[in-house]
Design a protein around this motif. Structure first.
Motif, PDB file in Angstrom:
ATOM      1  N   GLY A 131       0.802  -1.222   0.000  1.00 20.33           N
ATOM      2  CA  GLY A 131       0.000   0.000   0.000  1.00 20.33           C
ATOM      3  C   GLY A 131       0.828   1.262   0.000  1.00 20.33           C
ATOM      4  N   GLN A 132       2.072   1.177  -0.494  1.00 19.06           N
ATOM      5  CA  GLN A 132       3.019   2.286  -0.440  1.00 19.06           C
ATOM      6  C   GLN A 132       3.198   2.940  -1.807  1.00 19.06           C
ATOM      7  OE1 GLN A 132       5.249   3.683   2.297  1.00 19.06           O
ATOM      8  NE2 GLN A 132       4.890   5.124   0.608  1.00 19.06           N
ATOM      9  N   SER A 133       2.823   4.210  -1.914  1.00 20.60           N
ATOM     10  CA  SER A 133       3.133   4.975  -3.120  1.00 20.60           C
ATOM     11  C   SER A 133       4.620   5.289  -3.129  1.00 20.60           C
ATOM     12  CB  SER A 133       2.323   6.277  -3.149  1.00 20.60           C
ATOM     13  OG  SER A 133       0.942   6.010  -3.315  1.00 20.60           O
ATOM     14  N   ILE A 134       5.163   5.499  -4.335  1.00 23.49           N
ATOM     15  CA  ILE A 134       6.596   5.751  -4.462  1.00 23.49           C
ATOM     16  C   ILE A 134       6.861   6.876  -5.463  1.00 23.49           C
ATOM     17  CG2 ILE A 134       7.274   3.392  -3.884  1.00 23.49           C
ATOM     18  CD1 ILE A 134       7.685   2.873  -6.887  1.00 23.49           C
ATOM     19  N   ILE A 135       8.077   7.389  -5.398  1.00 23.08           N
ATOM     20  CA  ILE A 135       8.596   8.303  -6.417  1.00 23.08           C
ATOM     21  C   ILE A 135       9.642   7.542  -7.215  1.00 23.08           C
ATOM     22  CG2 ILE A 135      10.099  10.310  -6.745  1.00 23.08           C
ATOM     23  CD1 ILE A 135       8.558  11.650  -4.454  1.00 23.08           C
ATOM     24  N   VAL A 136       9.546   7.625  -8.538  1.00 23.53           N
ATOM     25  CA  VAL A 136      10.494   6.956  -9.423  1.00 23.53           C
ATOM     26  C   VAL A 136      11.337   8.014 -10.120  1.00 23.53           C
ATOM     27  CG1 VAL A 136      10.793   5.416 -11.390  1.00 23.53           C
ATOM     28  CG2 VAL A 136       8.897   5.036  -9.788  1.00 23.53           C
ATOM     29  N   ALA A 137      12.635   7.962  -9.915  1.00 20.40           N
ATOM     30  CA  ALA A 137      13.566   8.891 -10.555  1.00 20.40           C
ATOM     31  C   ALA A 137      14.198   8.218 -11.770  1.00 20.40           C
ATOM     32  CB  ALA A 137      14.651   9.318  -9.572  1.00 20.40           C
ATOM     33  N   ILE A 138      14.161   8.904 -12.915  1.00 23.10           N
ATOM     34  CA  ILE A 138      14.774   8.382 -14.138  1.00 23.10           C
ATOM     35  C   ILE A 138      15.506   9.519 -14.843  1.00 23.10           C
ATOM     36  CG2 ILE A 138      12.954   6.645 -14.420  1.00 23.10           C
ATOM     37  CD1 ILE A 138      11.884   8.363 -16.771  1.00 23.10           C
ATOM     38  N   GLY A 139      16.234   9.185 -15.901  1.00 24.46           N
ATOM     39  CA  GLY A 139      16.880  10.184 -16.743  1.00 24.46           C
ATOM     40  C   GLY A 139      16.518   9.965 -18.198  1.00 24.46           C
ATOM     41  N   HIS A 140      16.957  10.892 -19.059  1.00 20.51           N
ATOM     42  CA  HIS A 140      16.773  10.740 -20.506  1.00 20.51           C
ATOM     43  C   HIS A 140      17.848   9.774 -21.023  1.00 20.51           C
ATOM     44  CE1 HIS A 140      14.596  14.601 -19.916  1.00 20.51           C
ATOM     45  NE2 HIS A 140      13.868  14.145 -20.916  1.00 20.51           N
ATOM     46  N   HIS A 141      17.667   8.528 -20.703  1.00 18.87           N
ATOM     47  CA  HIS A 141      18.702   7.523 -20.930  1.00 18.87           C
ATOM     48  C   HIS A 141      18.036   6.252 -21.408  1.00 18.87           C
ATOM     49  CE1 HIS A 141      22.497   5.363 -19.235  1.00 18.87           C
ATOM     50  NE2 HIS A 141      22.775   5.933 -20.387  1.00 18.87           N
ATOM     51  N   GLY A 142      18.505   5.664 -22.506  1.00 15.86           N
ATOM     52  CA  GLY A 142      17.823   4.501 -23.053  1.00 15.86           C
ATOM     53  C   GLY A 142      16.528   4.935 -23.718  1.00 15.86           C
ATOM     54  N   ASN A 143      15.501   4.112 -23.650  1.00 16.91           N
ATOM     55  CA  ASN A 143      14.198   4.493 -24.206  1.00 16.91           C
ATOM     56  C   ASN A 143      13.201   4.620 -23.065  1.00 16.91           C
ATOM     57  OD1 ASN A 143      11.672   4.688 -25.472  1.00 16.91           O
ATOM     58  ND2 ASN A 143      12.392   3.554 -27.256  1.00 16.91           N
ATOM     59  N   TRP A 144      13.118   5.814 -22.489  1.00 14.80           N
ATOM     60  CA  TRP A 144      12.226   6.058 -21.353  1.00 14.80           C
ATOM     61  C   TRP A 144      10.757   6.018 -21.761  1.00 14.80           C
ATOM     62  CZ3 TRP A 144      15.524   9.423 -23.708  1.00 14.80           C
ATOM     63  CH2 TRP A 144      14.966  10.529 -24.346  1.00 14.80           C
ATOM     64  N   GLU A 145      10.452   6.273 -23.048  1.00 10.04           N
ATOM     65  CA  GLU A 145       9.067   6.230 -23.500  1.00 10.04           C
ATOM     66  C   GLU A 145       8.549   4.790 -23.511  1.00 10.04           C
ATOM     67  OE1 GLU A 145       7.410   8.839 -23.722  1.00 10.04           O
ATOM     68  OE2 GLU A 145       8.770  10.470 -24.226  1.00 10.04           O
TER      69      GLU A 145
END
Length: 294
Positions: free
Chosen positions: A110-124
Motif C-alpha cells: 500500500g506504499q506509493s513511491i517516487i520513481v527517478a529516471i533520466g533521458h537515458h535509453g528508451n524512457w518512452e
C-alpha cells in the motif's frame, strides 16, 4: 491543432511499418541529421568534451556517431509507439522479475513511491512496458509543449497503456489528491532536466557544476515516499532492459539538505558512464552558470 490533424495521420501510418523498415529510415535520418545538417552538433560535441575531458577528439567523434545513431533509432521507436502491440513491446523492453518485485512490492504494502529516471535509453517504451504490469497507478510528470498538436501526439504515445500524465505545474496538488483518494501511485520524475529560476540545488555532474531540480527531494520529504531509481539499458538495436534500486526508504529521516538530490544525480551519472551513447547529449544541460542563478 492543425499540426495534430496534419502530422498525426502521417506518423501513425509510418508506425505501422515493420521495425526493420523503420530502422532503415533511421539510418538515412542519421546521415542527414549528423553528416549533412549537423543537428545540434556543436552542443553535442561541447557537452561531451566537458563530460569526458580525458577522451581524445577521435574518441569523442566516435561517441558522437554512436549517439546520433541511437538518437535516430529513438525517434523511430517513439513513432512506433503510436501503434505497437503490447506483445511486441514486451519482447523489446524486458522488465525482469527483480525490477517488478521491487516496484510491485511497495504497491502490495500500500506504499506509493517516487520513481527517478533520466533521458537515458528508451524512457518512452519503459513507461508503457511497465504500466500494464504495474500494481501502482503510474503517473508521468511532463512539461507541456508549446505546440498543442505535437503535445497531443506525445500524450498519445505516453498514455496508450494506462499511464496517466501530470503537468509539471500541478504535481503537488495531483499527488495530494491521489493520496486523499487512496490511489497507490508511482510518480515518475525526469531528474536530468535543466531547472528554471533560481531555486535549485548545485552539484558536480559529469565533471561540471550543474543545477538540479529540488522537486524529487522536497516532494519525497513532503509525502515521505520511498525514492526508487530506474535505469534503462540498451541491449542491442531495438531491445532494452531495466534495473531498479531504492535510493531512500524514508526521506524524512534524512535531515541534511541535498542528500536525496545527490543520490539521484549520482545514480543517473553512473548509468551514463556505463552507456554514454544512449543519453540525450543534444540537450543543453549546462546552459546556465551558477553566478547567473543566484
Amino acid at each position: 491543432m492543425l499540426t495534430y490533424y496534419l502530422v498525426y495521420p502521417i506518423l501513425y501510418l509510418l508506425s505501422l511499418l515493420p521495425m526493420r523498415v523503420l530502422y532503415g529510415v533511421s539510418t538515412v535520418f542519421r546521415f542527414v541529421l549528423f553528416d549533412c545538417i549537423g543537428y545540434r552538433k556543436k552542443v553535442v560535441e561541447r557537452n561531451m568534451r566537458k563530460a569526458f575531458p580525458e577522451k581524445s577528439e577521435a574518441e569523442l567523434q566516435q561517441l558522437a556517431n554512436k549517439f546520433y545513431a541511437y538518437f535516430c533509432d529513438l525517434v523511430v521507436e517513439i513513432v512506433k509507439s503510436l501503434s505497437i502491440s503490447y506483445t511486441e513491446l514486451q519482447k523489446r523492453f524486458h522488465l525482469g522479475p527483480d525490477v517488478l518485485s521491487l516496484l510491485n512490492g511497495y504497491a502490495e504494502k500500500g506504499q506509493s513511491i517516487i520513481v527517478a529516471i533520466g533521458h537515458h535509453g528508451n524512457w518512452e517504451w519503459a513507461g508503457n512496458a511497465y504500466s500494464v504490469l504495474a500494481k501502482h497507478q503510474l503517473y508521468g510528470i511532463y512539461r507541456p509543449l508549446h505546440n498543442k498538436g505535437f503535445n497531443k501526439i506525445i500524450e498519445k504515445v505516453r498514455t496508450r497503456f494506462n499511464t496517466k500524465l501530470i503537468s509539471d505545474k500541478e504535481v503537488i496538488p495531483a499527488m495530494r489528491q491521489n493520496r486523499k483518494d487512496n490511489v497507490i501511485s508511482a510518480t515518475v520524475f525526469l531528474t536530468d532536466q535543466t531547472p528554471t529560476g533560481k531555486n535549485m540545488y548545485w552539484t558536480q555532474f559529469l565533471n561540471q557544476e550543474t543545477p538540479v531540480f529540488w522537486g524529487v527531494e522536497r516532494i519525497a520529504k513532503m509525502f515521505d515516499y520511498p525514492v526508487v531509481y530506474v535505469q534503462f539499458i540498451r541491449l542491442r538495436r531495438g531491445y532494452y532492459t531495466a534495473k531498479a534500486y531504492t535510493l531512500v526508504e524514508q526521506p524524512r529521516l534524512l535531515k541534511e539538505e541535498g542528500q536525496i538530490s545527490e543520490l539521484h544525480t549520482r545514480a543517473i551519472e553512473k548509468g551514463i558512464l556505463e552507456q554514454p551513447e544512449t543519453w540525450l547529449w543534444s540537450h543543453r544541460r549546462w546552459k546556465f552558470k551558477r553566478q547567473d542563478r543566484q
